[in-house]
Design a protein around this motif. Structure first.
Motif, short mmCIF file in Angstrom:
data_model
loop_
_atom_site.label_atom_id
_atom_site.label_comp_id
_atom_site.label_asym_id
_atom_site.label_seq_id
_atom_site.Cartn_x
_atom_site.Cartn_y
_atom_site.Cartn_z
N LYS A 122 -22.62 14.07 -3.74
CA LYS A 122 -23.22 15.38 -3.97
C LYS A 122 -22.57 16.42 -3.07
N ILE A 123 -21.87 17.37 -3.69
CA ILE A 123 -21.28 18.49 -2.98
C ILE A 123 -21.82 19.78 -3.60
N THR A 124 -21.41 20.90 -3.07
CA THR A 124 -21.61 22.19 -3.71
C THR A 124 -20.26 22.65 -4.23
N THR A 125 -20.17 22.88 -5.53
CA THR A 125 -18.88 23.22 -6.12
C THR A 125 -18.43 24.64 -5.78
N GLY A 126 -19.35 25.49 -5.33
CA GLY A 126 -18.97 26.83 -4.90
C GLY A 126 -18.98 27.85 -6.02
N GLU A 127 -19.55 29.01 -5.75
CA GLU A 127 -19.62 30.07 -6.74
C GLU A 127 -18.24 30.70 -6.94
N PRO A 128 -17.87 31.06 -8.17
CA PRO A 128 -16.60 31.77 -8.38
C PRO A 128 -16.53 33.03 -7.52
N GLY A 129 -15.41 33.23 -6.88
CA GLY A 129 -15.24 34.34 -5.96
C GLY A 129 -15.32 33.92 -4.52
N GLY A 130 -16.12 32.91 -4.24
CA GLY A 130 -16.18 32.35 -2.90
C GLY A 130 -14.99 31.43 -2.66
N HIS A 131 -14.74 31.12 -1.40
CA HIS A 131 -13.56 30.30 -1.11
C HIS A 131 -13.75 29.43 0.14
N TYR A 132 -15.01 29.22 0.56
CA TYR A 132 -15.24 28.40 1.74
C TYR A 132 -15.81 27.03 1.41
N TYR A 133 -15.97 26.71 0.12
CA TYR A 133 -16.46 25.40 -0.29
C TYR A 133 -15.51 24.31 0.20
N LEU A 134 -16.00 23.08 0.26
CA LEU A 134 -15.20 21.98 0.77
C LEU A 134 -13.94 21.79 -0.07
N SER A 135 -12.81 21.68 0.60
CA SER A 135 -11.54 21.53 -0.09
C SER A 135 -11.44 20.18 -0.78
N PRO A 136 -11.00 20.16 -2.04
CA PRO A 136 -10.77 18.86 -2.69
C PRO A 136 -9.80 17.99 -1.92
N ASP A 137 -8.82 18.59 -1.26
CA ASP A 137 -7.87 17.81 -0.48
C ASP A 137 -8.55 17.13 0.70
N LEU A 138 -9.58 17.76 1.25
CA LEU A 138 -10.30 17.18 2.37
C LEU A 138 -11.13 15.98 1.94
N ILE A 139 -11.79 16.07 0.79
CA ILE A 139 -12.76 15.04 0.41
C ILE A 139 -12.20 13.98 -0.54
N LYS A 140 -10.98 14.21 -1.05
CA LYS A 140 -10.42 13.34 -2.08
C LYS A 140 -10.41 11.87 -1.69
N TYR A 141 -9.91 11.56 -0.51
CA TYR A 141 -9.74 10.17 -0.11
C TYR A 141 -11.09 9.47 -0.03
N LEU A 142 -12.10 10.12 0.55
CA LEU A 142 -13.42 9.52 0.64
C LEU A 142 -14.01 9.29 -0.74
N VAL A 143 -13.96 10.31 -1.59
CA VAL A 143 -14.55 10.19 -2.92
C VAL A 143 -13.89 9.05 -3.70
N GLN A 144 -12.57 8.99 -3.66
CA GLN A 144 -11.87 7.97 -4.42
C GLN A 144 -12.05 6.58 -3.79
N SER A 145 -12.23 6.51 -2.48
CA SER A 145 -12.39 5.21 -1.83
C SER A 145 -13.68 4.51 -2.24
N VAL A 146 -14.69 5.29 -2.67
CA VAL A 146 -15.95 4.70 -3.12
C VAL A 146 -16.06 4.76 -4.65
N ASN A 147 -14.95 5.13 -5.31
CA ASN A 147 -14.94 5.28 -6.76
C ASN A 147 -16.08 6.20 -7.20
N GLY A 148 -16.22 7.30 -6.48
CA GLY A 148 -17.37 8.17 -6.65
C GLY A 148 -17.23 9.17 -7.79
N THR A 149 -18.38 9.64 -8.24
CA THR A 149 -18.47 10.75 -9.19
C THR A 149 -19.05 11.94 -8.45
#
Length: 355
Positions: free
Chosen positions: A97-124
């Motif tokens: 569970k993340i916050t995808t971020g409202e269009p126009g904003g740019h401080y949401y969690l970077s996909p590059d930051l969370i990618k390894y963790l999400v994929q390591s647990v085969n997460g959705t």
């Protein structure tokens, strides 16, 4: 509000060793914003390279206080380090569970930051639609935002209330006795509540509890929380957003409790303390951060985790803006109420993972 000055002073001393000196305007080494009545710093024993460094909780903390693990390394490796420190792998079908971020904003969690963790647990990656309009109020638009912000490139994305809501009971609730969450909630065995800790215009701050409560709530569930159980209708904005502030915060704690009761031990919490704006990722034009990044923290206890993040903001030499935002909304009443409901502890042991 419980500010753990003993922990914080020791933490700041540790940060100064890790990141260099914190200097004042005259160039002298200094740690600022520590109240005059703060406790004396604890002595932290040397440890071997194989061990993490633990900072003891204050004397009034009972044995067995929940542990909050922390690293100042805001990177994919740092994120994995705090997750692995929990020593409990999430299993089955995993929702992140993340916050995808409202269009126009740019401080949401970077996909590059969370990618390894999400994929390591085969997460959705999971989200729910908003109740206030904007670019994520309808599923098709929300999926487009998730794609535009890079999340669909790293994992499947599920808007959990695409097919409506289900009710999770919370019998101990004072304001609400049920939480309305996206119906796809029941499709998952485990959850990682992966939150960007920052300010929030209504709640004062957003961390693990807000991401779990408001974030997992369906659009009508969000109205239910905001109105403290007075309406579920998306047409009752004046009612929902005129609710007494403390009742709103209490309802958010109770909604989080419903999620916690439903999942049992199949849930872990991680907060990323970067891009510390006074505004939420749900804001399309958030204020620029006025304080430095702090780190990544994780715990099994969402109250302890959010309290540790709040305490670190208070201890920071540049946290005044975020402190004002939290205090102006009485934000920590959420944690007071959650603790009263038995959902966690505002006392904790902070464990620093940095070498």
């Amino acid at each position: 509000m419980k500010i753990h000055f003993t922990i914080l002073l020791a933490s700041l001393l540790m940060f100064s060793l890790i990141a260099g000196c914190i200097t004042n305007d005259n160039g002298n080494n200094a740690i600022s914003n520590i109240p005059e009545n703060a406790s004396e710093p604890l002595e932290v024993d040397s440890i071997s390279d194989e061990e993490s460094q633990a900072i003891a909780a204050p004397d009034n903390v009972a044995d067995g206080a929940p542990q909050v693990y922390m690293t100042t390394d805001i990177s994919p490796e740092g994120l994995m380090a705090v997750y692995e420190a929990l020593d409990r792998n999430v299993t089955g079908k995993v929702a992140v569970k993340i916050t995808t971020g409202e269009p126009g904003g740019h401080y949401y969690l970077s996909p590059d930051l969370i990618k390894y963790l999400v994929q390591s647990v085969n997460g959705t990656i999971v989200e729910c639609n908003t109740a206030y309009g904007g670019g994520r109020a309808e599923t098709a638009m929300h999926k487009q935002v998730a794609e535009d912000h890079g999340y669909t490139a790293i994992a499947p994305v599920d808007i959990m209330d695409e097919e409506g809501s289900i009710s999770l009971p919370f019998e101990n609730g004072i304001n609400i006795q049920e939480d309305l969450v996206g119906s796809h909630f029941e499709n998952y065995d485990s959850f990682i509540i992966l939150s960007h800790f920052k300010g929030h215009a209504m709640a004062g701050f957003g961390g693990a509890f807000k991401n779990m409560a408001i974030g997992i709530a369906s659009a009508e569930g969000k109205m239910w929380i905001h109105s403290a159980g007075r309406t579920k209708s998306l047409n009752d904005f004046s009612l929902a957003f005129s609710t007494d502030q403390d009742l709103f915060l209490e309802s958010m704690a109770e909604a989080g409790g419903a999620v916690m009761n439903s999942l049992g031990e199949n849930i872990v919490y991680i907060n990323v303390m970067n891009n510390l704006s006074v505004d939420c990722d749900c804001d399309s034009s958030p204020a620029e951060p006025t304080m430095a990044d702090i780190g990544i923290l994780a715990s099994f206890d969402p109250v302890a985790l959010d309290q540790a993040c709040v305490d670190l903001v208070y201890a920071a030499p540049d946290g005044q803006d975020l402190i004002e935002r939290m205090e102006s909304r009485n934000g920590t009443h959420l944690l007071d109420h959650a603790e009263e409901l038995g959902l966690g502890s505002q006392d904790y042991e902070l464990v620093i993972l940095d070498d």
